[in-house]
Design a protein around this motif. Structure first.
Motif, PDB file in Angstrom:
ATOM      1  N   LEU A  29       2.982  14.333 -11.517  1.00  0.00           N
ATOM      2  CA  LEU A  29       3.565  15.219 -10.518  1.00  0.00           C
ATOM      3  C   LEU A  29       4.903  14.656 -10.105  1.00  0.00           C
ATOM      4  O   LEU A  29       5.019  13.483  -9.828  1.00  0.00           O
ATOM      5  CB  LEU A  29       2.638  15.290  -9.307  1.00  0.00           C
ATOM      6  N   SER A  30       5.962  15.508 -10.104  1.00  0.00           N
ATOM      7  CA  SER A  30       7.267  15.004  -9.779  1.00  0.00           C
ATOM      8  C   SER A  30       7.488  14.964  -8.282  1.00  0.00           C
ATOM      9  O   SER A  30       7.581  15.978  -7.666  1.00  0.00           O
ATOM     10  CB  SER A  30       8.328  15.871 -10.416  1.00  0.00           C
ATOM     11  N   ARG A  31       7.569  13.756  -7.739  1.00  0.00           N
ATOM     12  CA  ARG A  31       7.925  13.604  -6.348  1.00  0.00           C
ATOM     13  C   ARG A  31       7.964  12.160  -5.910  1.00  0.00           C
ATOM     14  O   ARG A  31       7.296  11.345  -6.486  1.00  0.00           O
ATOM     15  CB  ARG A  31       6.991  14.409  -5.446  1.00  0.00           C
ATOM     16  N   VAL A  32       8.733  11.773  -4.856  1.00  0.00           N
ATOM     17  CA  VAL A  32       8.723  10.483  -4.174  1.00  0.00           C
ATOM     18  C   VAL A  32       8.758  10.765  -2.715  1.00  0.00           C
ATOM     19  O   VAL A  32       9.664  11.331  -2.297  1.00  0.00           O
ATOM     20  CB  VAL A  32      10.004   9.672  -4.338  1.00  0.00           C
ATOM     21  N   THR A  33       8.126  10.428  -1.949  1.00  0.00           N
ATOM     22  CA  THR A  33       8.315  10.351  -0.489  1.00  0.00           C
ATOM     23  C   THR A  33       7.539   9.226   0.026  1.00  0.00           C
ATOM     24  O   THR A  33       7.325   8.800   0.162  1.00  0.00           O
ATOM     25  CB  THR A  33       7.878  11.551   0.261  1.00  0.00           C
ATOM     26  N   SER A  34       7.076   8.462   0.478  1.00  0.00           N
ATOM     27  CA  SER A  34       6.711   7.363   1.276  1.00  0.00           C
ATOM     28  C   SER A  34       5.498   6.568   0.826  1.00  0.00           C
ATOM     29  O   SER A  34       5.242   6.476  -0.299  1.00  0.00           O
ATOM     30  CB  SER A  34       6.460   7.630   2.666  1.00  0.00           C
ATOM     31  N   LEU A  35       4.718   5.822   1.693  1.00  0.00           N
ATOM     32  CA  LEU A  35       3.562   5.046   1.219  1.00  0.00           C
ATOM     33  C   LEU A  35       2.534   5.951   0.646  1.00  0.00           C
ATOM     34  O   LEU A  35       2.134   5.801  -0.472  1.00  0.00           O
ATOM     35  CB  LEU A  35       2.898   4.317   2.368  1.00  0.00           C
ATOM     36  N   ALA A  36       2.094   6.712   1.655  1.00  0.00           N
ATOM     37  CA  ALA A  36       0.994   7.564   1.275  1.00  0.00           C
ATOM     38  C   ALA A  36       1.522   8.576   0.396  1.00  0.00           C
ATOM     39  O   ALA A  36       2.251   9.243   0.462  1.00  0.00           O
ATOM     40  CB  ALA A  36       0.387   8.274   2.414  1.00  0.00           C
ATOM     41  N   ILE A 281      -4.668   3.473  13.305  1.00  0.00           N
ATOM     42  CA  ILE A 281      -4.399   3.494  11.864  1.00  0.00           C
ATOM     43  C   ILE A 281      -3.220   4.407  11.548  1.00  0.00           C
ATOM     44  O   ILE A 281      -2.413   4.123  10.665  1.00  0.00           O
ATOM     45  CB  ILE A 281      -5.654   3.912  11.063  1.00  0.00           C
ATOM     46  N   GLN A 282      -3.102   5.515  12.271  1.00  0.00           N
ATOM     47  CA  GLN A 282      -1.959   6.391  12.038  1.00  0.00           C
ATOM     48  C   GLN A 282      -0.654   5.690  12.380  1.00  0.00           C
ATOM     49  O   GLN A 282       0.347   5.825  11.664  1.00  0.00           O
ATOM     50  CB  GLN A 282      -2.119   7.676  12.856  1.00  0.00           C
ATOM     51  N   SER A 283      -0.646   4.941  13.472  1.00  0.00           N
ATOM     52  CA  SER A 283       0.550   4.208  13.866  1.00  0.00           C
ATOM     53  C   SER A 283       0.873   3.102  12.861  1.00  0.00           C
ATOM     54  O   SER A 283       2.028   2.907  12.485  1.00  0.00           O
ATOM     55  CB  SER A 283       0.349   3.611  15.258  1.00  0.00           C
ATOM     56  N   ILE A 284      -0.153   2.406  12.402  1.00  0.00           N
ATOM     57  CA  ILE A 284       0.046   1.315  11.443  1.00  0.00           C
ATOM     58  C   ILE A 284       0.589   1.845  10.121  1.00  0.00           C
ATOM     59  O   ILE A 284       1.550   1.299   9.562  1.00  0.00           O
ATOM     60  CB  ILE A 284      -1.281   0.552  11.216  1.00  0.00           C
ATOM     61  N   VAL A 285      -0.006   2.918   9.622  1.00  0.00           N
ATOM     62  CA  VAL A 285       0.440   3.488   8.347  1.00  0.00           C
ATOM     63  C   VAL A 285       1.867   4.016   8.469  1.00  0.00           C
ATOM     64  O   VAL A 285       2.687   3.838   7.558  1.00  0.00           O
ATOM     65  CB  VAL A 285      -0.516   4.607   7.886  1.00  0.00           C
ATOM     66  N   ALA A 286       2.184   4.669   9.589  1.00  0.00           N
ATOM     67  CA  ALA A 286       3.543   5.186   9.789  1.00  0.00           C
ATOM     68  C   ALA A 286       4.552   4.040   9.815  1.00  0.00           C
ATOM     69  O   ALA A 286       5.645   4.148   9.251  1.00  0.00           O
ATOM     70  CB  ALA A 286       3.612   5.983  11.089  1.00  0.00           C
TER      71      ALA A 286
END
Length: 472
Positions: A29-36, A281-286
Protein backbone atom coordinates in the motif's frame (compact mmCIF):
# COMPACT_ATOMS: atom_id res chain seq x y z
CA UNK A 1 4.97 7.33 0.52
CA UNK A 2 3.47 7.34 3.53
CA UNK A 3 -2.17 9.17 4.57
CA UNK A 4 -3.11 11.18 7.55
CA UNK A 5 -5.98 9.68 9.45
CA UNK A 6 -5.57 11.33 12.81
CA UNK A 7 -7.69 9.40 15.25
CA UNK A 8 -5.61 10.28 18.31
CA UNK A 9 -4.75 13.61 19.80
CA UNK A 10 -2.32 15.79 17.88
CA UNK A 11 0.00 14.91 16.33
CA UNK A 12 -2.53 12.12 16.12
CA UNK A 13 -1.74 8.57 15.37
CA UNK A 14 -4.30 6.53 13.56
CA UNK A 15 -4.30 3.07 15.06
CA UNK A 16 -7.58 1.88 13.69
CA UNK A 17 -6.29 -0.45 11.03
CA UNK A 18 -3.01 -1.65 12.50
CA UNK A 19 -2.18 -5.26 12.97
CA UNK A 20 0.84 -7.15 14.14
CA UNK A 21 2.98 -8.77 11.44
CA UNK A 22 1.71 -12.09 10.26
CA UNK A 23 2.72 -14.61 7.67
CA UNK A 24 -0.07 -13.49 5.38
CA UNK A 25 1.13 -11.57 2.35
CA UNK A 26 -0.72 -8.42 1.49
CA UNK A 27 -0.62 -6.11 -1.46
CA UNK A 28 1.77 -3.20 -0.90
CA UNK A 29 0.00 0.00 0.00
CA UNK A 30 1.46 3.34 -1.00
CA UNK A 31 1.70 5.69 1.93
CA UNK A 32 3.88 7.16 4.79
CA UNK A 33 2.53 8.99 7.72
CA UNK A 34 3.75 8.33 11.28
CA UNK A 35 4.40 5.47 13.86
CA UNK A 36 1.20 3.83 13.72
CA UNK A 37 5.87 5.88 10.18
CA UNK A 38 7.38 4.92 9.90
CA UNK A 39 8.48 4.13 6.72
CA UNK A 40 6.54 2.72 2.43
CA UNK A 41 7.10 2.29 -1.36
CA UNK A 42 8.85 3.19 -4.52
CA UNK A 43 7.87 0.48 -6.91
CA UNK A 44 4.16 -0.04 -6.50
CA UNK A 45 3.33 2.49 -3.84
CA UNK A 46 5.57 5.51 -4.04
CA UNK A 47 3.93 7.90 -1.62
CA UNK A 48 5.22 7.78 1.92
CA UNK A 49 3.02 9.71 4.30
CA UNK A 50 4.67 10.87 7.48
CA UNK A 51 1.56 11.85 9.38
CA UNK A 52 1.22 8.27 10.50
CA UNK A 53 4.82 7.39 11.09
CA UNK A 54 4.05 4.81 13.76
CA UNK A 55 1.10 3.48 11.82
CA UNK A 56 3.16 2.34 8.94
CA UNK A 57 6.15 0.16 8.70
CA UNK A 58 9.41 1.63 7.52
CA UNK A 59 10.41 0.43 4.14
CA UNK A 60 11.93 2.03 1.12
CA UNK A 61 10.48 -0.54 -1.25
CA UNK A 62 7.41 -2.07 0.31
CA UNK A 63 5.91 -1.31 3.71
CA UNK A 64 3.41 -4.04 3.96
CA UNK A 65 4.75 -7.14 2.31
CA UNK A 66 7.64 -9.22 3.62
CA UNK A 67 10.48 -8.97 1.19
CA UNK A 68 10.98 -12.03 -0.97
CA UNK A 69 14.58 -11.86 -2.03
CA UNK A 70 15.55 -12.81 -5.55
CA UNK A 71 17.99 -15.72 -5.71
CA UNK A 72 21.60 -14.73 -6.22
CA UNK A 73 23.96 -16.71 -8.49
CA UNK A 74 26.17 -17.59 -5.55
CA UNK A 75 23.33 -18.56 -3.24
CA UNK A 76 22.84 -22.27 -2.65
CA UNK A 77 19.31 -23.35 -3.42
CA UNK A 78 17.47 -24.70 -0.42
CA UNK A 79 14.47 -26.97 -0.56
CA UNK A 80 11.32 -25.21 0.68
CA UNK A 81 10.62 -25.87 4.34
CA UNK A 82 7.28 -26.24 6.04
CA UNK A 83 6.29 -22.88 7.44
CA UNK A 84 5.89 -22.77 11.19
CA UNK A 85 2.71 -20.90 11.97
CA UNK A 86 1.67 -19.50 15.31
CA UNK A 87 -1.59 -20.94 16.56
CA UNK A 88 -4.31 -18.52 17.56
CA UNK A 89 -5.38 -19.08 21.15
CA UNK A 90 -8.64 -18.10 22.80
CA UNK A 91 -9.31 -17.74 26.49
CA UNK A 92 -12.38 -19.96 26.28
CA UNK A 93 -10.30 -22.72 24.67
CA UNK A 94 -7.43 -22.45 27.13
CA UNK A 95 -9.15 -22.60 30.50
CA UNK A 96 -11.99 -24.52 32.15
CA UNK A 97 -15.00 -24.37 29.86
CA UNK A 98 -17.28 -24.97 32.82
CA UNK A 99 -16.67 -21.46 34.02
CA UNK A 100 -18.09 -20.07 30.81
CA UNK A 101 -21.55 -21.27 31.74
CA UNK A 102 -21.50 -19.01 34.82
CA UNK A 103 -20.38 -15.87 32.96
CA UNK A 104 -22.39 -13.52 30.80
CA UNK A 105 -21.51 -13.17 27.13
CA UNK A 106 -20.15 -9.68 27.85
CA UNK A 107 -17.85 -10.98 30.59
CA UNK A 108 -16.61 -13.77 28.34
CA UNK A 109 -15.72 -11.19 25.70
CA UNK A 110 -13.94 -9.16 28.37
CA UNK A 111 -11.89 -12.18 29.43
CA UNK A 112 -11.05 -12.89 25.80
CA UNK A 113 -9.79 -9.31 25.34
CA UNK A 114 -7.65 -9.49 28.49
CA UNK A 115 -6.28 -12.84 27.41
CA UNK A 116 -5.43 -11.43 23.98
CA UNK A 117 -3.42 -8.70 25.68
CA UNK A 118 -1.50 -11.26 27.70
CA UNK A 119 -1.00 -13.67 24.82
CA UNK A 120 0.23 -10.85 22.60
CA UNK A 121 2.91 -10.02 25.16
CA UNK A 122 4.08 -13.61 25.16
CA UNK A 123 4.23 -13.73 21.36
CA UNK A 124 6.12 -10.43 21.26
CA UNK A 125 8.72 -11.64 23.74
CA UNK A 126 9.25 -14.83 21.75
CA UNK A 127 9.73 -12.87 18.53
CA UNK A 128 12.18 -10.39 20.07
CA UNK A 129 14.24 -13.22 21.51
CA UNK A 130 14.12 -14.98 18.15
CA UNK A 131 15.39 -11.89 16.35
CA UNK A 132 18.35 -11.77 18.70
CA UNK A 133 19.09 -15.50 18.74
CA UNK A 134 18.47 -16.37 15.07
CA UNK A 135 19.69 -13.17 13.41
CA UNK A 136 21.84 -10.84 15.47
CA UNK A 137 23.99 -13.34 17.38
CA UNK A 138 24.82 -15.59 14.38
CA UNK A 139 25.67 -12.63 12.12
CA UNK A 140 28.00 -11.29 14.79
CA UNK A 141 29.60 -14.65 15.46
CA UNK A 142 30.12 -15.35 11.74
CA UNK A 143 31.35 -11.78 11.12
CA UNK A 144 28.64 -11.28 8.50
CA UNK A 145 28.21 -7.76 9.89
CA UNK A 146 30.26 -5.76 12.37
CA UNK A 147 29.04 -5.22 15.90
CA UNK A 148 28.63 -1.52 15.16
CA UNK A 149 26.42 -2.24 12.13
CA UNK A 150 24.29 -4.71 14.07
CA UNK A 151 23.88 -2.22 16.91
CA UNK A 152 22.63 0.34 14.38
CA UNK A 153 20.15 -2.07 12.82
CA UNK A 154 18.81 -3.69 16.00
CA UNK A 155 18.89 -0.49 18.03
CA UNK A 156 17.65 -0.84 21.61
CA UNK A 157 15.71 -4.04 20.91
CA UNK A 158 17.39 -5.89 23.79
CA UNK A 159 16.01 -3.39 26.31
CA UNK A 160 12.43 -4.06 25.20
CA UNK A 161 12.45 -7.73 26.21
CA UNK A 162 12.55 -7.28 30.03
CA UNK A 163 10.02 -4.47 29.67
CA UNK A 164 7.39 -6.79 28.18
CA UNK A 165 8.39 -9.71 30.40
CA UNK A 166 7.48 -7.49 33.34
CA UNK A 167 3.98 -6.78 31.98
CA UNK A 168 3.40 -10.44 31.15
CA UNK A 169 4.43 -11.44 34.67
CA UNK A 170 2.01 -8.93 36.21
CA UNK A 171 -0.88 -10.06 34.02
CA UNK A 172 -0.29 -13.70 34.91
CA UNK A 173 -0.13 -12.89 38.62
CA UNK A 174 -3.50 -11.14 38.34
CA UNK A 175 -5.05 -14.23 36.73
CA UNK A 176 -7.06 -16.40 39.11
CA UNK A 177 -6.85 -20.18 39.27
CA UNK A 178 -9.91 -20.54 37.05
CA UNK A 179 -8.18 -18.44 34.37
CA UNK A 180 -10.30 -15.33 34.75
CA UNK A 181 -8.95 -11.86 35.56
CA UNK A 182 -10.87 -9.25 37.54
CA UNK A 183 -8.66 -6.17 37.23
CA UNK A 184 -5.97 -5.09 34.75
CA UNK A 185 -6.43 -1.30 34.70
CA UNK A 186 -4.18 -0.58 37.68
CA UNK A 187 -1.47 -2.83 36.20
CA UNK A 188 -1.50 -0.89 32.93
CA UNK A 189 -1.55 2.52 34.61
CA UNK A 190 1.56 1.54 36.56
CA UNK A 191 3.35 -0.09 33.59
CA UNK A 192 2.57 2.14 30.59
CA UNK A 193 5.12 4.91 31.44
CA UNK A 194 7.82 2.32 30.66
CA UNK A 195 6.86 2.61 26.99
CA UNK A 196 8.80 5.88 26.79
CA UNK A 197 11.70 3.52 26.05
CA UNK A 198 10.20 3.14 22.59
CA UNK A 199 11.22 6.70 21.71
CA UNK A 200 14.80 5.78 20.89
CA UNK A 201 13.88 2.48 19.22
CA UNK A 202 11.28 3.94 16.85
CA UNK A 203 13.33 7.05 16.09
CA UNK A 204 16.17 4.80 14.93
CA UNK A 205 14.06 2.78 12.48
CA UNK A 206 14.57 4.94 9.39
CA UNK A 207 18.36 4.78 9.65
CA UNK A 208 18.20 1.09 10.62
CA UNK A 209 16.12 0.19 7.56
CA UNK A 210 18.41 2.15 5.25
CA UNK A 211 21.50 0.38 6.59
CA UNK A 212 19.84 -3.03 6.40
CA UNK A 213 18.83 -2.44 2.77
CA UNK A 214 22.38 -1.38 1.95
CA UNK A 215 23.93 -4.41 3.65
CA UNK A 216 21.67 -6.75 1.69
CA UNK A 217 23.83 -5.95 -1.33
CA UNK A 218 26.58 -7.95 0.38
CA UNK A 219 26.15 -11.52 -0.86
CA UNK A 220 26.97 -13.00 2.58
CA UNK A 221 24.23 -10.94 4.21
CA UNK A 222 21.78 -11.70 1.42
CA UNK A 223 22.48 -15.43 1.55
CA UNK A 224 22.13 -15.57 5.35
CA UNK A 225 18.84 -13.67 5.37
CA UNK A 226 17.49 -15.76 2.51
CA UNK A 227 18.25 -18.97 4.39
CA UNK A 228 16.49 -17.61 7.46
CA UNK A 229 13.48 -16.58 5.39
CA UNK A 230 13.18 -20.10 4.02
CA UNK A 231 13.50 -21.70 7.46
CA UNK A 232 10.36 -22.74 9.38
CA UNK A 233 11.10 -20.52 12.38
CA UNK A 234 10.73 -17.32 10.32
CA UNK A 235 7.05 -17.95 9.48
CA UNK A 236 7.95 -16.42 6.08
CA UNK A 237 8.75 -13.10 7.77
CA UNK A 238 11.98 -11.35 6.84
CA UNK A 239 14.32 -9.72 9.35
CA UNK A 240 12.73 -6.31 9.03
CA UNK A 241 9.32 -7.74 9.87
CA UNK A 242 10.73 -8.95 13.18
CA UNK A 243 12.43 -5.63 13.85
CA UNK A 244 9.16 -3.83 13.11
CA UNK A 245 7.09 -5.96 15.51
CA UNK A 246 7.68 -3.64 18.52
CA UNK A 247 6.28 -0.65 16.59
CA UNK A 248 3.32 -2.73 15.50
CA UNK A 249 2.69 -3.81 19.08
CA UNK A 250 2.97 -0.26 20.40
CA UNK A 251 0.23 1.10 18.17
CA UNK A 252 -2.00 -1.86 18.94
CA UNK A 253 -2.25 -1.11 22.68
CA UNK A 254 -5.01 1.53 22.22
CA UNK A 255 -7.02 -1.03 20.26
CA UNK A 256 -6.59 -3.68 22.94
CA UNK A 257 -7.51 -1.32 25.76
CA UNK A 258 -10.51 -0.07 23.84
CA UNK A 259 -11.74 -3.63 23.43
CA UNK A 260 -11.34 -4.40 27.15
CA UNK A 261 -13.07 -1.15 28.06
CA UNK A 262 -15.90 -1.89 25.63
CA UNK A 263 -16.82 -5.06 27.52
CA UNK A 264 -16.28 -3.67 31.03
CA UNK A 265 -19.57 -2.71 32.76
CA UNK A 266 -19.99 0.92 33.81
CA UNK A 267 -20.16 -0.05 37.46
CA UNK A 268 -17.04 -2.25 37.31
CA UNK A 269 -14.27 -0.97 39.64
CA UNK A 270 -11.69 -1.50 36.89
CA UNK A 271 -13.35 0.92 34.49
CA UNK A 272 -11.85 4.11 35.94
CA UNK A 273 -8.31 2.71 35.72
CA UNK A 274 -8.93 1.56 32.17
CA UNK A 275 -10.03 5.06 31.14
CA UNK A 276 -6.88 6.46 32.70
CA UNK A 277 -4.75 3.86 30.91
CA UNK A 278 -6.42 4.67 27.58
CA UNK A 279 -5.59 8.37 27.95
CA UNK A 280 -2.03 7.50 28.91
CA UNK A 281 -1.35 5.22 25.94
CA UNK A 282 -2.83 7.68 23.46
CA UNK A 283 -0.60 10.44 24.81
CA UNK A 284 2.47 8.18 24.80
CA UNK A 285 1.90 6.98 21.24
CA UNK A 286 1.26 10.54 20.01
CA UNK A 287 4.50 11.73 21.63
CA UNK A 288 6.56 8.88 20.19
CA UNK A 289 4.88 9.43 16.85
CA UNK A 290 5.90 13.09 16.86
CA UNK A 291 9.51 12.40 17.81
CA UNK A 292 9.76 9.60 15.25
CA UNK A 293 8.47 11.91 12.52
CA UNK A 294 11.05 14.55 13.44
CA UNK A 295 13.77 11.93 13.36
CA UNK A 296 12.70 10.82 9.89
CA UNK A 297 12.63 14.43 8.71
CA UNK A 298 16.21 14.99 9.94
CA UNK A 299 17.37 11.79 8.29
CA UNK A 300 16.24 12.85 4.82
CA UNK A 301 17.36 16.47 5.21
CA UNK A 302 20.87 15.22 5.94
CA UNK A 303 20.85 13.26 2.67
CA UNK A 304 19.90 16.10 0.37
CA UNK A 305 22.65 17.05 -2.09
CA UNK A 306 22.74 20.60 -3.45
CA UNK A 307 24.13 21.05 -6.95
CA UNK A 308 24.57 24.78 -6.36
CA UNK A 309 24.49 26.98 -3.30
CA UNK A 310 21.45 28.85 -4.60
CA UNK A 311 19.34 25.74 -4.05
CA UNK A 312 19.78 25.89 -0.28
CA UNK A 313 16.64 27.10 1.40
CA UNK A 314 16.01 28.13 4.98
CA UNK A 315 12.57 26.55 4.70
CA UNK A 316 14.27 23.15 4.34
CA UNK A 317 16.67 23.77 7.21
CA UNK A 318 13.87 24.84 9.55
CA UNK A 319 11.51 21.99 8.66
CA UNK A 320 10.68 19.55 11.44
CA UNK A 321 7.86 17.76 9.64
CA UNK A 322 8.07 15.67 6.48
CA UNK A 323 4.47 15.44 5.30
CA UNK A 324 5.12 12.83 2.61
CA UNK A 325 7.71 11.70 0.11
CA UNK A 326 8.12 9.15 -2.61
CA UNK A 327 8.90 8.40 -6.23
CA UNK A 328 7.06 10.14 -9.04
CA UNK A 329 7.74 10.32 -12.77
CA UNK A 330 7.80 13.39 -14.97
CA UNK A 331 6.11 13.33 -18.37
CA UNK A 332 9.26 11.99 -19.99
CA UNK A 333 9.16 8.98 -17.71
CA UNK A 334 12.19 10.05 -15.67
CA UNK A 335 12.03 8.97 -12.02
CA UNK A 336 12.13 11.72 -9.41
CA UNK A 337 11.98 11.51 -5.62
CA UNK A 338 9.80 14.26 -4.23
CA UNK A 339 9.74 15.48 -0.62
CA UNK A 340 6.93 17.58 0.80
CA UNK A 341 8.20 19.20 3.99
CA UNK A 342 5.93 21.36 6.11
CA UNK A 343 6.82 24.56 4.25
CA UNK A 344 8.58 23.52 1.04
CA UNK A 345 8.34 21.00 -1.82
CA UNK A 346 11.70 19.57 -2.89
CA UNK A 347 12.17 17.69 -6.18
CA UNK A 348 15.23 15.43 -6.30
CA UNK A 349 16.86 12.57 -8.15
CA UNK A 350 18.02 9.55 -6.16
CA UNK A 351 21.80 9.06 -6.44
CA UNK A 352 24.43 6.96 -4.69
CA UNK A 353 27.29 8.71 -2.96
CA UNK A 354 29.90 6.87 -0.89
CA UNK A 355 27.72 3.75 -1.10
CA UNK A 356 24.84 5.65 0.47
CA UNK A 357 21.52 6.57 -1.09
CA UNK A 358 21.21 10.36 -1.33
CA UNK A 359 18.89 12.81 -3.08
CA UNK A 360 20.25 15.46 -5.44
CA UNK A 361 18.07 18.52 -5.83
CA UNK A 362 16.46 18.96 -9.26
CA UNK A 363 15.62 22.64 -9.83
CA UNK A 364 14.71 25.07 -7.09
CA UNK A 365 12.70 24.15 -3.95
CA UNK A 366 9.11 25.40 -4.08
CA UNK A 367 7.68 27.19 -1.01
CA UNK A 368 4.35 25.67 -0.06
CA UNK A 369 2.82 29.10 0.47
CA UNK A 370 3.44 29.94 -3.22
CA UNK A 371 2.76 26.49 -4.64
CA UNK A 372 -0.13 26.13 -7.06
CA UNK A 373 -1.39 22.73 -8.14
CA UNK A 374 -3.79 21.09 -10.54
CA UNK A 375 -5.27 17.63 -10.85
CA UNK A 376 -4.94 16.58 -14.50
CA UNK A 377 -7.60 14.31 -15.91
CA UNK A 378 -6.56 11.01 -17.45
CA UNK A 379 -5.66 11.54 -21.09
CA UNK A 380 -4.99 15.25 -20.60
CA UNK A 381 -1.24 14.80 -20.31
CA UNK A 382 0.90 13.01 -22.84
CA UNK A 383 4.55 11.99 -22.71
CA UNK A 384 6.42 14.64 -24.59
CA UNK A 385 4.49 17.44 -22.97
CA UNK A 386 1.46 18.27 -25.09
CA UNK A 387 -1.83 18.62 -23.29
CA UNK A 388 -5.38 18.21 -24.59
CA UNK A 389 -5.94 15.79 -27.41
CA UNK A 390 -3.56 13.14 -26.07
CA UNK A 391 -4.38 9.46 -26.43
CA UNK A 392 -6.75 9.12 -23.51
CA UNK A 393 -6.79 5.35 -23.66
CA UNK A 394 -3.07 5.06 -23.07
CA UNK A 395 -1.97 3.92 -19.61
CA UNK A 396 0.97 6.29 -19.95
CA UNK A 397 -1.28 9.33 -19.72
CA UNK A 398 -2.96 8.44 -16.44
CA UNK A 399 -2.53 9.69 -12.85
CA UNK A 400 -0.83 13.03 -13.65
CA UNK A 401 -0.95 16.20 -11.59
CA UNK A 402 0.89 19.49 -11.90
CA UNK A 403 2.52 21.83 -9.42
CA UNK A 404 3.67 25.35 -10.29
CA UNK A 405 5.63 28.16 -8.66
CA UNK A 406 5.95 31.74 -9.87
CA UNK A 407 9.26 33.44 -8.97
CA UNK A 408 10.98 36.50 -10.39
CA UNK A 409 8.51 36.81 -13.21
CA UNK A 410 9.11 33.24 -14.30
CA UNK A 411 6.96 30.18 -13.78
CA UNK A 412 8.49 26.88 -12.70
CA UNK A 413 6.21 23.92 -13.30
CA UNK A 414 6.43 20.18 -12.79
CA UNK A 415 4.10 17.54 -14.19
CA UNK A 416 4.18 14.41 -12.03
CA UNK A 417 2.78 10.95 -12.65
CA UNK A 418 1.85 8.80 -9.66
CA UNK A 419 1.88 5.00 -9.70
CA UNK A 420 -1.93 4.78 -9.50
CA UNK A 421 -5.03 6.85 -8.83
CA UNK A 422 -4.95 6.21 -5.08
CA UNK A 423 -1.32 7.32 -4.82
CA UNK A 424 -2.08 10.43 -6.83
CA UNK A 425 -4.96 11.32 -4.52
CA UNK A 426 -2.70 10.88 -1.50
CA UNK A 427 -0.25 13.38 -2.96
CA UNK A 428 -3.00 15.89 -3.69
CA UNK A 429 -4.39 15.47 -0.17
CA UNK A 430 -0.95 16.03 1.33
CA UNK A 431 -0.39 19.17 -0.75
CA UNK A 432 -3.84 20.51 0.14
CA UNK A 433 -3.24 19.89 3.86
CA UNK A 434 0.22 21.50 3.71
CA UNK A 435 -1.25 24.62 2.10
CA UNK A 436 -4.06 24.74 4.66
CA UNK A 437 -1.47 24.69 7.44
CA UNK A 438 0.58 27.49 5.85
CA UNK A 439 -2.23 29.68 4.52
CA UNK A 440 -5.83 28.61 5.16
CA UNK A 441 -7.14 31.47 2.99
CA UNK A 442 -5.59 30.15 -0.22
CA UNK A 443 -5.63 26.43 0.54
CA UNK A 444 -8.75 25.81 -1.53
CA UNK A 445 -7.11 26.94 -4.71
CA UNK A 446 -5.20 25.10 -7.41
CA UNK A 447 -3.58 25.99 -10.72
CA UNK A 448 -5.16 25.41 -14.07
CA UNK A 449 -2.30 25.19 -16.56
CA UNK A 450 -4.39 24.39 -19.59
CA UNK A 451 -2.00 25.47 -22.32
CA UNK A 452 0.44 23.19 -24.12
CA UNK A 453 3.80 22.72 -22.45
CA UNK A 454 7.05 21.06 -23.37
CA UNK A 455 8.29 17.75 -22.05
CA UNK A 456 9.48 19.14 -18.73
CA UNK A 457 6.45 21.40 -18.21
CA UNK A 458 8.77 24.43 -18.28
CA UNK A 459 7.99 28.11 -18.11
CA UNK A 460 4.66 29.25 -19.40
CA UNK A 461 3.08 32.60 -19.94
CA UNK A 462 1.59 33.68 -16.58
CA UNK A 463 -1.67 34.45 -18.35
CA UNK A 464 -2.09 30.72 -18.92
CA UNK A 465 -2.19 30.13 -15.18
CA UNK A 466 -5.37 30.84 -13.24
CA UNK A 467 -6.61 29.79 -9.84
CA UNK A 468 -9.83 27.84 -9.54
CA UNK A 469 -11.60 26.54 -6.44
CA UNK A 470 -11.02 22.93 -5.51
CA UNK A 471 -14.05 20.79 -4.75
CA UNK A 472 -13.58 19.01 -1.48
Amino acid sequence: ATTSCRCLCSPGVCVCDLQEPSSKRVKPLSRVTSLASLIPPVKAAPLKRIGQTLQRSISFRSDCRPEIMAPRPWAKQIAPAITKRRDSKLWSETFDLGLGHMLSSTEIKRQEAIFELSQGEQDLIEDLKLAKKAYRDPMLKLSIMTEHELNQIFGTLDSLIPLHEDLLSRLREARKLDGSTDHVGHILVDWLPCLETYNSYCSNQVAAKALLDHKKQDHRVHDFLQRCLESPFSRKLDLWSFLDIPRSRLVKYPLLLREILKHTPNDHPDRQHLHHAMNMIQSIVADINSQTGESECRYYKERLLYVESGQRDLLIDSSRILSCHGELKNNRGAKLHVFLFQDVLVVTRAVTQNEQLCYQLHRQPIPVRDLEWEDLQDGEMRLGGSIRGAFSNSERTKNFFRVAFRSGGQLQTHCFQASDAFNKQQWLNCIRQAKEAVNPQTAAQCSDCSADTSAECPQMDPTDLTLTPVKT
